[in-house]
Enzyme design. Structure first.
Site, PDB file in Angstrom:
ATOM      1  N   THR A 135       0.833  -1.245  -0.060  1.00 58.87           N
ATOM      2  CA  THR A 135      -0.016   0.229   0.070  1.00 58.87           C
ATOM      3  C   THR A 135       0.917   1.281   0.170  1.00 58.87           C
ATOM      4  O   THR A 135       2.011   1.198   0.763  1.00 58.87           O
ATOM      5  CB  THR A 135      -0.969   0.022   1.371  1.00 58.87           C
ATOM      6  OG1 THR A 135      -1.807  -1.136   1.304  1.00 58.87           O
ATOM      7  CG2 THR A 135      -2.062   1.225   1.316  1.00 58.87           C
ATOM      8  N   CYS A 138      34.686   4.102  11.825  1.00 55.23           N
ATOM      9  CA  CYS A 138      35.463   3.878  13.034  1.00 55.23           C
ATOM     10  C   CYS A 138      35.092   2.454  13.417  1.00 55.23           C
ATOM     11  O   CYS A 138      33.658   2.225  13.409  1.00 55.23           O
ATOM     12  CB  CYS A 138      34.959   4.841  13.982  1.00 55.23           C
ATOM     13  SG  CYS A 138      35.780   6.370  13.779  1.00 55.23           S
TER      14      CYS A 138
END
Length: 382
Positions: free
Chosen positions: A240, A326
């Site tokens: 939808t 990192c």
């Protein structure tokens, strides 16, 4: 006591604030117009009309036909649909061409295809961050199903030679997809000017909400759905429709069509001012990427002697990003920057500064001062 001022936002390539026009247009579809577009009654028809209107607005921005626009949840879905959908529609063609600087939304589908026997050619880039047209053409084979190259890189803003590659590929019967997540809304983008068969649009990169995007599919392009379900979006993308967000994407497209050239020129001037100020007071500052062939809003620079993440941590007045990653306290250089031939140690100093519609000259001046001050505090004595 006054509240602390928010930092200058220079991370528009990550996401953008909603345009006021977009918010206003969406609100009725979050409140009273709640119908399912697939329902036949008046509530459904209102929702369907809104989706159809937005489809036409997105199509107008791209110079496409409304029936060539398919709504999806995000750029990742659009790229998966384009890449995996073409591969499924052309099972006899087991070769795809892409580049080493693509977003994970492209590289991961390509890697998945490789696991199942499709050969993928990973094109390198030159020192300016651009694919060489000659190498892209040389990579084409009789069994090549698709070339998929981003229009503008998300870190450097560098524009790829999509039109030139598409001309050669399509003359050989090869389909072409471009991830235009970063360029749509920042530059005039024409599907016919680029000559592509498929193009990805991402709403939150140009003032629409997160969680909505679109895939342009040129009429007649072989494509199979990736998700299975009902017949929404003419059977290509079940589920939808997110009506309110689609309405927002449509309005953002309408605003962009009307203002993109002027905004691009304005951001280019501001980007130039930022570059001039930084370069004048940071000896050894280097631009990452092509000087001209890049998005008007994007400045990716390498600060000498410091890491980009440390620099931004020392300049809390600026909200920007690096391309580094990192892990467990260790920082690794951006693969995009190192692919351009930059040594990893130098690449760690890279910072992406991306401007937007809300950026002012005052913002640029304040950001430059903050970054210069942070670099001086972090740099070893010379």
């Amino acid at each position: 006591m006054s509240a602390p001022r928010d930092p200058v936002y220079l991370d528009h390539n990550a996401t953008t604030p909603l345009l006021p026009e977009v918010v206003d247009a969406m609100l009725p579809y979050l409140r009273e117009h709640f119908g399912n577009p697939s329902s036949a009654h008046v509530y459904g028809r209102r929702a369907r009309e809104a989706v159809d209107r937005a489809r036409a607005q997105v199509a107008a921005l791209l110079g496409a036909s409304a029936e060539e626009i398919f709504f999806v949840a995000h750029g990742t879905e659009a790229n998966n649909l384009a890449i995996r959908g073409v591969a499924a529609a052309l099972p006899e063609k087991r070769h795809v061409v892409t580049s080493v600087i693509e977003h994970p939304a492209t590289t991961e589908p390509c890697l998945e295809l490789e696991k199942h026997g499709t050969r993928v050619t990973w094109l390198p880039v030159d020192g300016d961050g651009r694919v060489r047209v000659s190498e892209a053409v040389e990579a084409l084979r009789s069994d090549t199903a698709l070339v998929t190259l981003m229009h503008a890189n998300n870190e450097t803003g560098v524009l790829q030679p999509i039109a030139e590659v598409a001309r050669e590929a399509r003359s050989r019967g090869v389909l072409v997809h471009t991830d235009a997540a970063q360029s749509v809304g920042k530059l005039p983008v024409s599907v016919n000017g680029l000559g592509v068969d498929l193009l990805t649009v991402v709403g939150h990169k140009f003032g629409a909400p997160k969680g909505v995007g679109a895939l342009y599919v040129r009429r007649g392009t072989p494509l199979r759905p990736v998700l299975l379900g009902a017949g929404h979006e003419r059977g290509l993308r079940p589920g939808t429709e997110n009506v309110a967000s689609i309405v927002g994407l449509g309005v953002a497209s309408e605003v962009a069509l009307r203002t993109v050239e002027g905004e691009a020129a304005r951001m280019c001037r501001l980007r130039g001012e930022l570059w001039t100020r930084l370069r004048a007071r940071v000896p050894g500052l280097v631009l990452n990427g092509h000087l001209e062939e890049r998005l008007p809003n994007t400045l990716n620079v390498r600060f000498p002697g410091v890491s980009g993440s440390a620099l931004l941590a020392a300049a809390p007045e600026v909200a920007a990003s690096t391309g580094s990653a990192c892990h467990a306290g260790e920082e690794s250089a951006s693969s995009i920057i190192t692919a351009m031939g930059v040594a990893p140690g130098e690449a760690l100093g890279s910072v992406r500064l991306s401007l937007g519609r809300t950026t002012t000259l005052g913002d640029v001046m304040a950001a430059a001062e903050a970054l210069i001050g942070a670099w001086r505090r972090l740099s070893p004595p010379r």
